[in-house]
Every structure is written in structure tokens, then in C-alpha cells.
Design a protein around this motif. Structure first.
Motif, PDB file in Angstrom:
ATOM      1  N   SER A 164       0.818  -1.210   0.000  1.00  0.00           N
ATOM      2  CA  SER A 164       0.000   0.000   0.000  1.00  0.00           C
ATOM      3  C   SER A 164       0.855   1.265   0.000  1.00  0.00           C
ATOM      4  O   SER A 164       0.508   2.266  -0.636  1.00  0.00           O
ATOM      5  CB  SER A 164      -0.944   0.004   1.205  1.00  0.00           C
ATOM      6  N   LYS A 165       2.001   1.215   0.694  1.00  0.00           N
ATOM      7  CA  LYS A 165       2.886   2.382   0.725  1.00  0.00           C
ATOM      8  C   LYS A 165       3.557   2.613  -0.621  1.00  0.00           C
ATOM      9  O   LYS A 165       3.718   3.752  -1.060  1.00  0.00           O
ATOM     10  CB  LYS A 165       3.953   2.184   1.806  1.00  0.00           C
ATOM     11  N   GLN A 166       3.946   1.518  -1.278  1.00  0.00           N
ATOM     12  CA  GLN A 166       4.678   1.647  -2.539  1.00  0.00           C
ATOM     13  C   GLN A 166       3.779   1.821  -3.752  1.00  0.00           C
ATOM     14  O   GLN A 166       4.099   2.574  -4.675  1.00  0.00           O
ATOM     15  CB  GLN A 166       5.576   0.427  -2.738  1.00  0.00           C
ATOM     16  N   TYR A 167       2.635   1.141  -3.759  1.00  0.00           N
ATOM     17  CA  TYR A 167       1.783   1.149  -4.952  1.00  0.00           C
ATOM     18  C   TYR A 167       0.359   1.671  -4.709  1.00  0.00           C
ATOM     19  O   TYR A 167      -0.416   1.771  -5.650  1.00  0.00           O
ATOM     20  CB  TYR A 167       1.693  -0.268  -5.528  1.00  0.00           C
ATOM     21  N   GLY A 168       0.035   1.956  -3.474  1.00  0.00           N
ATOM     22  CA  GLY A 168      -1.311   2.426  -3.161  1.00  0.00           C
ATOM     23  C   GLY A 168      -2.222   1.263  -2.778  1.00  0.00           C
ATOM     24  O   GLY A 168      -1.945   0.106  -3.100  1.00  0.00           O
ATOM     25  N   TYR A 169      -3.311   1.567  -2.092  1.00  0.00           N
ATOM     26  CA  TYR A 169      -4.218   0.520  -1.628  1.00  0.00           C
ATOM     27  C   TYR A 169      -4.903  -0.216  -2.777  1.00  0.00           C
ATOM     28  O   TYR A 169      -5.318  -1.370  -2.624  1.00  0.00           O
ATOM     29  CB  TYR A 169      -5.277   1.121  -0.691  1.00  0.00           C
ATOM     30  N   SER A 170      -5.008   0.435  -3.924  1.00  0.00           N
ATOM     31  CA  SER A 170      -5.654  -0.220  -5.071  1.00  0.00           C
ATOM     32  C   SER A 170      -4.869  -1.442  -5.530  1.00  0.00           C
ATOM     33  O   SER A 170      -5.428  -2.364  -6.134  1.00  0.00           O
ATOM     34  CB  SER A 170      -5.801   0.769  -6.234  1.00  0.00           C
ATOM     35  N   ALA A 171      -3.563  -1.479  -5.232  1.00  0.00           N
ATOM     36  CA  ALA A 171      -2.732  -2.618  -5.625  1.00  0.00           C
ATOM     37  C   ALA A 171      -3.156  -3.890  -4.899  1.00  0.00           C
ATOM     38  O   ALA A 171      -2.921  -4.993  -5.385  1.00  0.00           O
ATOM     39  CB  ALA A 171      -1.266  -2.322  -5.339  1.00  0.00           C
ATOM     40  N   LEU A 172      -3.791  -3.749  -3.742  1.00  0.00           N
ATOM     41  CA  LEU A 172      -4.259  -4.912  -2.996  1.00  0.00           C
ATOM     42  C   LEU A 172      -5.403  -5.609  -3.728  1.00  0.00           C
ATOM     43  O   LEU A 172      -5.704  -6.771  -3.458  1.00  0.00           O
ATOM     44  CB  LEU A 172      -4.725  -4.501  -1.594  1.00  0.00           C
ATOM     45  N   LEU A 173      -6.034  -4.897  -4.663  1.00  0.00           N
ATOM     46  CA  LEU A 173      -7.151  -5.450  -5.427  1.00  0.00           C
ATOM     47  C   LEU A 173      -6.706  -5.998  -6.779  1.00  0.00           C
ATOM     48  O   LEU A 173      -7.529  -6.202  -7.676  1.00  0.00           O
ATOM     49  CB  LEU A 173      -8.226  -4.374  -5.642  1.00  0.00           C
ATOM     50  N   LYS A 174      -5.429  -6.247  -6.927  1.00  0.00           N
ATOM     51  CA  LYS A 174      -4.902  -6.800  -8.179  1.00  0.00           C
ATOM     52  C   LYS A 174      -5.600  -8.122  -8.493  1.00  0.00           C
ATOM     53  O   LYS A 174      -5.717  -8.999  -7.641  1.00  0.00           O
ATOM     54  CB  LYS A 174      -3.402  -7.031  -8.051  1.00  0.00           C
ATOM     55  N   GLY A 175      -6.091  -8.262  -9.728  1.00  0.00           N
ATOM     56  CA  GLY A 175      -6.810  -9.468 -10.123  1.00  0.00           C
ATOM     57  C   GLY A 175      -8.262  -9.495  -9.679  1.00  0.00           C
ATOM     58  O   GLY A 175      -8.918 -10.530  -9.763  1.00  0.00           O
ATOM     59  N   THR A 246       4.186  -8.930 -11.429  1.00  0.00           N
ATOM     60  CA  THR A 246       4.787  -7.764 -10.798  1.00  0.00           C
ATOM     61  C   THR A 246       3.808  -6.588 -10.742  1.00  0.00           C
ATOM     62  O   THR A 246       2.903  -6.465 -11.583  1.00  0.00           O
ATOM     63  CB  THR A 246       6.052  -7.334 -11.565  1.00  0.00           C
ATOM     64  N   PHE A 247       4.008  -5.706  -9.774  1.00  0.00           N
ATOM     65  CA  PHE A 247       3.153  -4.523  -9.641  1.00  0.00           C
ATOM     66  C   PHE A 247       3.557  -3.438 -10.641  1.00  0.00           C
ATOM     67  O   PHE A 247       2.739  -2.601 -11.008  1.00  0.00           O
ATOM     68  CB  PHE A 247       3.248  -3.956  -8.217  1.00  0.00           C
ATOM     69  N   ASP A 248       4.819  -3.456 -11.070  1.00  0.00           N
ATOM     70  CA  ASP A 248       5.335  -2.455 -12.005  1.00  0.00           C
ATOM     71  C   ASP A 248       4.821  -2.750 -13.410  1.00  0.00           C
ATOM     72  O   ASP A 248       5.153  -3.776 -14.007  1.00  0.00           O
ATOM     73  CB  ASP A 248       6.862  -2.487 -11.980  1.00  0.00           C
ATOM     74  N   LYS A 249       4.022  -1.854 -13.968  1.00  0.00           N
ATOM     75  CA  LYS A 249       3.420  -2.077 -15.284  1.00  0.00           C
ATOM     76  C   LYS A 249       4.466  -2.239 -16.385  1.00  0.00           C
ATOM     77  O   LYS A 249       4.209  -2.896 -17.395  1.00  0.00           O
ATOM     78  CB  LYS A 249       2.470  -0.929 -15.619  1.00  0.00           C
ATOM     79  N   ALA A 250       5.617  -1.638 -16.197  1.00  0.00           N
ATOM     80  CA  ALA A 250       6.663  -1.705 -17.224  1.00  0.00           C
ATOM     81  C   ALA A 250       7.248  -3.108 -17.351  1.00  0.00           C
ATOM     82  O   ALA A 250       7.778  -3.477 -18.407  1.00  0.00           O
ATOM     83  CB  ALA A 250       7.762  -0.704 -16.913  1.00  0.00           C
ATOM     84  N   THR A 251       7.164  -3.885 -16.291  1.00  0.00           N
ATOM     85  CA  THR A 251       7.763  -5.224 -16.316  1.00  0.00           C
ATOM     86  C   THR A 251       6.729  -6.344 -16.161  1.00  0.00           C
ATOM     87  O   THR A 251       7.108  -7.509 -16.000  1.00  0.00           O
ATOM     88  CB  THR A 251       8.804  -5.346 -15.184  1.00  0.00           C
ATOM     89  N   GLN A 252       5.464  -6.014 -16.233  1.00  0.00           N
ATOM     90  CA  GLN A 252       4.420  -7.032 -16.088  1.00  0.00           C
ATOM     91  C   GLN A 252       4.413  -7.997 -17.272  1.00  0.00           C
ATOM     92  O   GLN A 252       4.604  -7.593 -18.413  1.00  0.00           O
ATOM     93  CB  GLN A 252       3.048  -6.369 -15.963  1.00  0.00           C
TER      94      GLN A 252
END
Length: 304
Positions: A164-175, A246-252
Motif C-alpha cells: 500500500s505504501k509503494q503502490y497504493g491501496y488499489s494494488a491490494l485489489l490486483k486481479g 509484478t506490480f510495475d506495469k513496465a515489467t508485467q
């Protein structure tokens, strides 16, 4: 009356979820419980295509045990243990509410719903459940695939804090989108199968729901669990791959569910969508049989 009825259904569903966890613990033979089956399933689903780490269920289990010990099978266990009661509670509460809605508010009329209507009721319960199951499974899956040598998170709380600190709380909803699809179709089938068999039994024997023998509830619950996973397993594979990307869109690796499906089919064929399937099926019967039987027994005890 309606609010009290819903409260009873939510409570009975919570009991069903707790029993599901307890049955998993009771199935222990050495390191073999429902949780290890799930860990093996997820690792097989998400292993690299180019250089697979495991050749199958037995190889994955043996390597995990050798390299990480028994505790390696229990990574990510805390999150589902905390949330399983709430998830199953929501499933049954939403299911019964939809059954009443589709039968025009008549509790007895819900016993005569068509197979299509039962599917809709189950699908609605799945969507309601996805609000919790999506982030819970994301956290669990991330923890399950990390090895001792490449450990990024010490547990669920650490995962939530760092992500959440690095990517925001929305990252917890990945998928989350593919999870909603899986829950919609999966629980539509799941509850339609169980409820239809219960209806047929009541009609054929002219008995009330509370009079259906427990052994039949166990069989119907197991069959519902098997049917659920047979139909949604490829969706679950895509979900696991997306949630461990990965969370980083550039390397997904994948831009979305459709892209993940296409790349998996191109690289691994249809078999790639069923990696870890048998590990999943080993736990599907006992877990779901116990869940339904516990729910029915609790509702009979507190009064329908």
C-alpha cells in the motif's frame, strides 16, 4: 423477521466456514492438509513457463518440504483463516436473500426455483463474496509463492503495509476483475448443483429441508465442490498468474486476463490452464461437504 432470518443465515454460514477450516486441520497426515494442497496448487499454477520449477504435484510437495520444511506449506494461512468465516457467511446470506427475492419473498417458494434461478442466486452470492475473497486470496497467493531465499514479506500485515505504501491501496485489489468473474460463474454452478439436488430430494420424498439426511448433504456438498472447480479452474489459474505478476506495469508479463489466457495457451496449451488441478480436487470434496453439512445442521438447530 426478514432481518432476523438473514442474521441466522449469516451465523450459520460463519459456522460452515469455521468447520471448513477445522476439517482441513483434521485431515492432517504428516504435512498433508487442505492448506498444503492449496499451496501446491498455487505454486504449480504460477511457476515460470520457460523453466518450470516442478514437474507435478508430488515433485512440488517434496521440494517444498525439503527446501522449506513443513511450514513452507502454510505460507499465507493466517489471512484465509481470519477471513473464511466471513466469506462463507456472506455466501450463504446473499444466496438465501436472492432465493427469497426470486421467489417473490415466499420462503417456501424458494424450494421450487428453476435451475437457472438457482444459478442466478448463487452467482449473486459469489459477487458479494468477491469483495472479501479478492484481496484475501491476493495476499495469500503472494505469500504462498515466495520462497525462503526470496522472502519479501513476513506476513499479511507486512504485505499490506509495504504494498500500500509503494503502490497504493488499489494494488491490494490486483486481479479483482477476474476474481469477480470466477466467483460469479463458480458460485452460480456451486449453489445451483447443491440446491437442485436438495430440492429433488425433498420433492421425491415429500419431506422438509430439515429432514434431508446429513449423509446426503455431505454427498451433495462434495459433488458441488468438485463441479465448481471443474468448471472454473482455468479462470483460477489466470487469476493466480495475474495476482503474482509484478506490480510495475513496465515489467508485467500480462496486461490483463485475456492477455494472460492467450499467452498461457500459446506457451503451454490447454494443459497450462489445469496445472495443480489434482491437488485442488483432493481438498474440494471434504471441505465443501463439511461446509454444507455444518450450515444445514446449524440452521436446523437455531430454527429456519
Amino acid at each position: 423477521m426478514s432481518d432476523w432470518q438473514t442474521a441466522k443465515e449469516l451465523f450459520a454460514g460463519c459456522v460452515g466456514g469455521i468447520v471448513q477450516v477445522l476439517v482441513g486441520q483434521a485431515m492432517r497426515r504428516g504435512s498433508t492438509t487442505i492448506q498444503p494442497f492449496d499451496t501446491v496448487k498455487v505454486r504449480l499454477q504460477t511457476q515460470p513457463r520457460e523453466a518450470p520449477l516442478y514437474t507435478g504435484v508430488v515433485d512440488c510437495a517434496s521440494k517444498t518440504l525439503r527446501n522449506e520444511g513443513v511450514l513452507g506449506f502454510y505460507k499465507g494461512t493466517l489471512t484465509p483463516l481470519v477471513g473464511i468465516g466471513a466469506c462463507v457467511s456472506i455466501q450463504f446470506g446473499a444466496l438465501e436473500a436472492m432465493k427469497r427475492l426470486l421467489s417473490g419473498g415466499n420462503a417456501n417458494g424458494s424450494q421450487n426455483l428453476s435451475l437457472a434461478q438457482l444459478y442466478i442466486a448463487g452467482a449473486a452470492s459469489g459477487v458479494a463474496n468477491s469483495v472479501l475473497s479478492g484481496p484475501i486470496e491476493h495476499i495469500r497467493t503472494r505469500l504462498q509463492v515466495q520462497s525462503s531465499a526470496n522472502r519479501l514479506y513476513s506476513g499479511p500485515v507486512d504485505f499490506i503495509s509495504k504494498v500500500s505504501k509503494q503502490y497504493g491501496y488499489s494494488a491490494l485489489l490486483k486481479g479483482q476483475a477476474i476474481t469477480v468473474l470466477r466467483e460469479f460463474h463458480g458460485y452460480g454452478i456451486y449453489f445451483a448443483v447443491y440446491e437442485y439436488m436438495m430440492q429433488r430430494t425433498m420433492a421425491a420424498n415429500n419431506i422438509k429441508r430439515s429432514q434431508v439426511p446429513s449423509w446426503k448433504q455431505l454427498i451433495y456438498g462434495a459433488l458441488s465442490g468438485y463441479t465448481l472447480w471443474i468448471f472454473i479452474y482455468p479462470i483460477d489459474v489466470v487469476k493466480s498468474k495475474l495476482q503474482t505478476d509484478t506490480f510495475d506495469k513496465a515489467t508485467q508479463k500480462y496486461s490483463g486476463a485475456i492477455d494472460c489466457f492467450r499467452k498461457t495457451m500459446a506457451a503451454e496449451g490447454f494443459a497450462g490452464l489445469y496445472r495443480g488441478f489434482w491437488a485442488c480436487m483432493l481438498r474440494a470434496g471434504p471441505a465443501n461437504a463439511a461446509t454444507f453439512a455444518a450450515y444445514e445442521m446449524t440452521m436446523n438447530f437455531i430454527g429456519r
